[in-house]
Design a protein around this motif. Sequence first.
Motif, short mmCIF file in Angstrom:
data_model
loop_
_atom_site.label_atom_id
_atom_site.label_comp_id
_atom_site.label_asym_id
_atom_site.label_seq_id
_atom_site.Cartn_x
_atom_site.Cartn_y
_atom_site.Cartn_z
N GLY A 548 0.80 -1.22 0.00
CA GLY A 548 0.00 0.00 0.00
C GLY A 548 0.83 1.27 0.00
N THR A 554 -4.01 0.04 -4.91
CA THR A 554 -4.52 -0.21 -3.57
C THR A 554 -4.69 1.05 -2.74
N VAL A 559 -3.54 -5.28 1.69
CA VAL A 559 -3.63 -6.26 0.61
C VAL A 559 -3.45 -7.65 1.21
N SER A 579 -7.65 -6.59 -2.49
CA SER A 579 -7.71 -5.39 -1.66
C SER A 579 -9.16 -5.11 -1.32
#
Length: 712
Positions: A548, A554, A559, A579
């Motif tokens: 991230g 994302t 994730v 995600s």
Amino acid sequence: MEKGGQQANENRHCLDFGNDPSHKLWNNQEDAIEDRLGDEGYAHTDPEDEDYVPECKPSKPVKRKRLTPQQTQELMAVYGTCTHPDAEKLEALGTKIGLEPCRVKVWFQNRRPQMKKKAQVEQNKQIQQENASLLAENQSLRQAMLIQSCITCGGKTLPSDPLAEKQRLLIENTRLQDECLRASVVHGKIIHTSAFTKPAPWIISSGVDREALRRHADTSMEQFLVLATKGEPMWLPTTDSEMLNYEYGARMSPCLFGLRPEGFVVEATRDTAMVWGTATDLVGILMDTARWSETFPGVVASVVAGDFVSTGIFASCDGQIQLMNAELWVQSPRVPNRTVNILRFSKLVDEKQWAVMDVSVDGILGREVTPARYMGCRLLPSGCLIKDLSNGYCKVTWIVHVEYDETTVPMMFKPLFLTGQALGARRWLASLQRQREYAAALHSSRDLGNNNTGILKLAQQMMASFYTAVSGPVTQTQATSNINEWFGSMGTGVERPDAPVRMVTWRKAGTASGEPADLVLSATTTLWLPSTPPERVFDYLRNEKLRGEWDMLTIDTAVKELGYIATGHPGNVVSVLCSNITDGTKNKMLILQEARTDVSGSLVVYAPIRENTMHAVMNSGNNTFVSFLPSGFAILPDGHGKASQALVTAASTSRAPVCRHNNTEGSLLTMAYQVLLPDNLTAGAMDDVGKLICHAINKIKTAVKADIILPA
């Protein structure tokens, strides 16, 4: 190697390259001399009468005048001994028969294509007859095999001696395969047209050319076997491979091509490793242009097969010699692709050992202009020596011996090339090992009947698209494409270099399912991270917990890895990530990612994919309906390790200093980001994408503790 192969088997995942497509073979193309000199204006005559030639005053209307029988006879007599007379001969002949030299020249220009057309008609008839004969023989063999494969008793078909019958059927099957291959080659000669967008590199125009190429192949193979089997002092050991003692290289190369062109440098490396597969398997891959390209997707951009100098024995490829045109690439938009016209020769050296050798053919047939200077490189005897170990593995010794124009390589990439890490033996052999491990994973997946095959094929498709986005000549395939340079500041503090980002916009074709054509933006940039090892960068980028921080998909969210498929070496995996971001519906947006690494470099490539699409691929194994816009990273060593410094200095002839930063190996990081754009593209859209790339690079720089970032 063995450990990596065992791991692949334990995970029951595998990949298969057994479905090799048909060879694209052809012969008897345009005469090579015609290609050189050209026959402009051969339509100056009546197509139905070769004795008409125009007057030599193009400013006036064309006049036609029939030649006398005596003039035609004299012209035909000279044509029989010389099809391309020079200006002096044209003038002498014109004086003798009472024609202006320009009219004589036009007659020869007309005569050559006419004779070629007649010869091609006759040749096509012969080929068609040969093809019909082969097909009839093939059918006869099939019928004979069917009749002899069984004995009829009491209305029931009973097999004869099962073991003997099985052995006989295997022999007959091998023979039939050979006959079918011969028929397909002949058929390819008949139906081949100019539909190929890229011409064959060399067309054999005469028996003289063919014999010269055979001699060139034999001499090159002798030199290659010496290079492959000798040790010190011919080869000097390095920390990871071997480099040629250039005194030996200078003694060997002049007999093939003459002195090295001014400004050219030598790259000569050798490496040895264990590779999964039999020697026959590996030779079959290397001698099939389609499978060769599939096995080295990160090295071979494209390949076009030319004429066969020698077909050898089809069942084994022993003695096969073929001309090829290959384009090689390195994953960076800043490095120009390397094009070579090569002759590939496979030879069974002894009972369990094969040699597959490549060598340039530019300039060896007395051409006035040396294509090596135009191509920027020439390949001296290179290739691999493959020894079957009878345990499912082969010992492969790979050699790359090339001379290239150093001015074609950007300054920051010179150490990478000179140490052989860009296109040297280490890169080729590492790519072969990794791809064979991938093949083992796909084989296991198919054997188990699970749904991993579709995902692995999907990952292959994604990687191929990424290679094209990073290094491919987009403008050559997309008529509506545009290339722009965007500059943005990267880094923090005092050192904030303006790094260029290549912005390529192109129109993606619509799909058969009705999806419209979309405008795509491919943004790529390459940066140098001195003293930052590639392994550190790779480990950070493939860590899903830290994703991230840099991932634009994302946006700082968590994730989760839903699953993965190991593809051999530790760190080489295909993953499905998830995600919390959706596309506005209940259909989640997943991320397909492949991370792969070897001694020559690493890749982390990913693409968004809808959840229902992923399930459809997993259930059916069909990935042809999926369209990708992958993004990701290519991480290459910069060639500045301590072991490489002396080698760079010894090999380089450039007067300009090679960039150095301490003696610690750093990274060359290429980032690619692709996104769909609205049709009304504005400069602001490119600016937004450029800023996203700068943001990601700055996050990566901080995370891997890189001191500075320099644009390539």
